[in-house]
Design an enzyme around this catalytic site. Sequence first.
Site, PDB file in Angstrom:
ATOM      1  N   SER A 136       0.860  -1.336  -0.079  1.00 50.46           N
ATOM      2  CA  SER A 136       0.100  -0.101   0.065  1.00 50.46           C
ATOM      3  C   SER A 136       0.919   1.295  -0.031  1.00 50.46           C
ATOM      4  CB  SER A 136      -0.911   0.066   1.303  1.00 50.46           C
ATOM      5  OG  SER A 136      -1.461   1.273   1.633  1.00 50.46           O
ATOM      6  N   TYR A 162      -2.423   5.061  -3.914  1.00 51.89           N
ATOM      7  CA  TYR A 162      -3.341   6.179  -3.389  1.00 51.89           C
ATOM      8  C   TYR A 162      -2.929   7.359  -4.223  1.00 51.89           C
ATOM      9  CZ  TYR A 162      -5.843   3.696  -0.175  1.00 51.89           C
ATOM     10  OH  TYR A 162      -6.630   2.909   0.898  1.00 51.89           O
ATOM     11  N   THR A 188      -6.028   2.535  -6.653  1.00 49.52           N
ATOM     12  CA  THR A 188      -7.335   2.252  -5.769  1.00 49.52           C
ATOM     13  C   THR A 188      -8.370   3.656  -6.114  1.00 49.52           C
ATOM     14  OG1 THR A 188      -5.980   0.875  -4.048  1.00 49.52           O
ATOM     15  CG2 THR A 188      -8.211   1.825  -3.612  1.00 49.52           C
ATOM     16  N   LYS A 270      -8.266  -0.617  -9.047  1.00 52.08           N
ATOM     17  CA  LYS A 270      -8.804  -1.389  -7.806  1.00 52.08           C
ATOM     18  C   LYS A 270     -10.163  -0.566  -7.526  1.00 52.08           C
ATOM     19  CE  LYS A 270      -7.887  -3.179  -3.280  1.00 52.08           C
ATOM     20  NZ  LYS A 270      -8.408  -2.250  -2.426  1.00 52.08           N
ATOM     21  N   HIS A 294     -13.612  -2.541  -1.311  1.00 57.27           N
ATOM     22  CA  HIS A 294     -12.530  -2.070  -0.023  1.00 57.27           C
ATOM     23  C   HIS A 294     -12.904  -2.766   1.122  1.00 57.27           C
ATOM     24  CE1 HIS A 294      -9.447   1.320  -0.032  1.00 57.27           C
ATOM     25  NE2 HIS A 294      -9.389   0.740   1.529  1.00 57.27           N
TER      26      HIS A 294
HETATM   27  C1  FNR Z   1      -7.446  -2.023   3.511  1.00 60.97           C
HETATM   28  N1  FNR Z   1      -7.844  -1.796   2.101  1.00 60.97           N
HETATM   29  C2  FNR Z   1      -6.877  -1.090   1.418  1.00 60.97           C
HETATM   30  N2  FNR Z   1      -6.841  -0.823   0.013  1.00 60.97           N
HETATM   31  C3  FNR Z   1      -5.992   0.006  -0.381  1.00 60.97           C
HETATM   32  O1  FNR Z   1      -6.104  -0.047  -1.867  1.00 60.97           O
HETATM   33  N3  FNR Z   1      -5.120   0.561   0.136  1.00 60.97           N
HETATM   34  C4  FNR Z   1      -5.070   0.404   1.568  1.00 60.97           C
HETATM   35  O2  FNR Z   1      -4.017   1.111   1.940  1.00 60.97           O
HETATM   36  C5  FNR Z   1      -5.946  -0.335   2.182  1.00 60.97           C
HETATM   37  N4  FNR Z   1      -5.751  -0.449   3.690  1.00 60.97           N
HETATM   38  C6  FNR Z   1      -6.555  -1.179   4.175  1.00 60.97           C
HETATM   39  C7  FNR Z   1      -6.692  -1.354   5.600  1.00 60.97           C
HETATM   40  C8  FNR Z   1      -7.325  -2.302   6.253  1.00 60.97           C
HETATM   41  C9  FNR Z   1      -7.338  -2.584   7.583  1.00 60.97           C
HETATM   42  C10 FNR Z   1      -8.154  -3.144   5.673  1.00 60.97           C
HETATM   43  C11 FNR Z   1      -8.950  -4.316   6.247  1.00 60.97           C
HETATM   44  C12 FNR Z   1      -8.346  -2.898   4.336  1.00 60.97           C
HETATM   45  C13 FNR Z   1      -8.609  -2.676   1.470  1.00 60.97           C
HETATM   46  C14 FNR Z   1      -8.061  -4.102   1.015  1.00 60.97           C
HETATM   47  O3  FNR Z   1      -7.020  -3.877  -0.103  1.00 60.97           O
HETATM   48  C15 FNR Z   1      -9.189  -5.053   0.309  1.00 60.97           C
HETATM   49  O4  FNR Z   1      -9.870  -4.532  -0.516  1.00 60.97           O
HETATM   50  C16 FNR Z   1      -9.945  -5.603   1.548  1.00 60.97           C
HETATM   51  O5  FNR Z   1      -9.179  -5.634   2.518  1.00 60.97           O
HETATM   52  C17 FNR Z   1     -10.819  -6.681   0.971  1.00 60.97           C
HETATM   53  O6  FNR Z   1     -11.938  -6.937   2.024  1.00 60.97           O
HETATM   54  P1  FNR Z   1     -11.834  -8.181   2.978  1.00 60.97           P
HETATM   55  O7  FNR Z   1     -11.692  -9.409   2.078  1.00 60.97           O
HETATM   56  O8  FNR Z   1     -10.575  -8.068   3.631  1.00 60.97           O
HETATM   57  O9  FNR Z   1     -13.029  -7.992   4.110  1.00 60.97           O
END
Ligand code: FNR
Length: 398
Positions: A136, A162, A188, A270, A294
Amino acid sequence: MSDPATDAAPTPFGNYQYEIYLQGLAGELPEHPISWDELERAAAGALDPGARGYVFGGAGREDTQRENLEALRRHRIVPRMLRDVATRDLRTTVLGTAMPAPLLLAPVGVQSIIHPDGELAVARAAAALGVPMVASTASSFTLEEIAEAGGGAAAPRWFQLYWPKSDDLAESFVARAEAAGYGAIVVTLDTPLLAWRPRDLAQAYLPFLKSVGIANYLADPVFRAALERSPEEDPQGAVGHFVGQFSNPSATWAGVDRLRALTDLPLVLKGINHPDDAREALARGVDGVIVSNHGGRQVDGAVGAIDALPRVVDAVGDELTVLFDSGIRSGADIMKALALGADAALLGRPYLWGLALGGETGVRAVLRAMLGELDLTLALSGHATPATVDGSALTQRP
Ligand code: FNR
């Protein structure tokens, strides 16, 4: 270290269970819970309240977060028999990146709130198995530190961007990712603003405001050049600039053209859920999309991610790589995503549970269990390779 591009033979992930049973003969039990539900509960108990809310929480009433899991449960596997699954091969290549199974680690920011080694631990565990990690922008360590921890170019990894307000900063991040050997850029799109997240709001918890999770910014020459005083001299000034830069709510599709022109690496968007957005992505020359909401952290009330997948696959699946995340909690879930047309799935929260409980070894245990379960689920459903899994492998719960 496993190198899926050159490994002569596929990894027999399902044999992990025999390793566990054999250790049992010597009186040893698995260090962490094997049941996914127990693992989740144990991880929740291991985190402090702020981190727990951040990792386990979502947007609004968390309706979409629940729906992601529920929608996956509505799809049921229909196992096939007598199809010789003695020798299995889960290897695949996605956008030029070879991997031992159709699974990547979803980008997750600010992992030092979960374990002090954060992304470095995850990079090591991912590299040990050859599973690509998507790092990330909002990581607790720099993208260069993460690449180094994960063994440099020997292991596959992608960078998640980002999209900041400044195009120069975006260009700098992308150039750094290229120089550090990242194999694709994942942009994203679903976070032009931070969503209303009640668990974080209730604790007034946002680690970035304390300079946690902004390592890539603080180390960046373009970011630093825009500051009056260095982050070391004026940490709050740097945080203020980060807050102003982090996301770009005025972003439009025209920006994708600029991003496309920035890099020759595969470009993946994404957060795509609507087939028209997928078609727009195709028209703009991107290489892939990730169907994702997300993890229910942005639009509460949004469609369960797996229910958005088939329409995106119908729209662009023949021309673009389509990946899936949001709700993957088991090997069966990965198989369901593949059956509905995803080229691979991304694992999110479950690897964070492993990180919370055991750092690198915890993440490694989660990955081995997830891949072991995927291997056995595919095999017992009649598939020696993911390539034979299609819509006919599923039915809907009546
Ligand atoms: C994320 N996700 C996320 N996505 C992204 O593009 N950059 C990021 O920095 C983050 N940070 C992040 C932190 C935390 C704590 C979570 C739980 C999620 C989203 C991640 O990439 C992904 O889309 C989700 O985690 C998918 O959902 P599930 O399967 O974890 O419920």
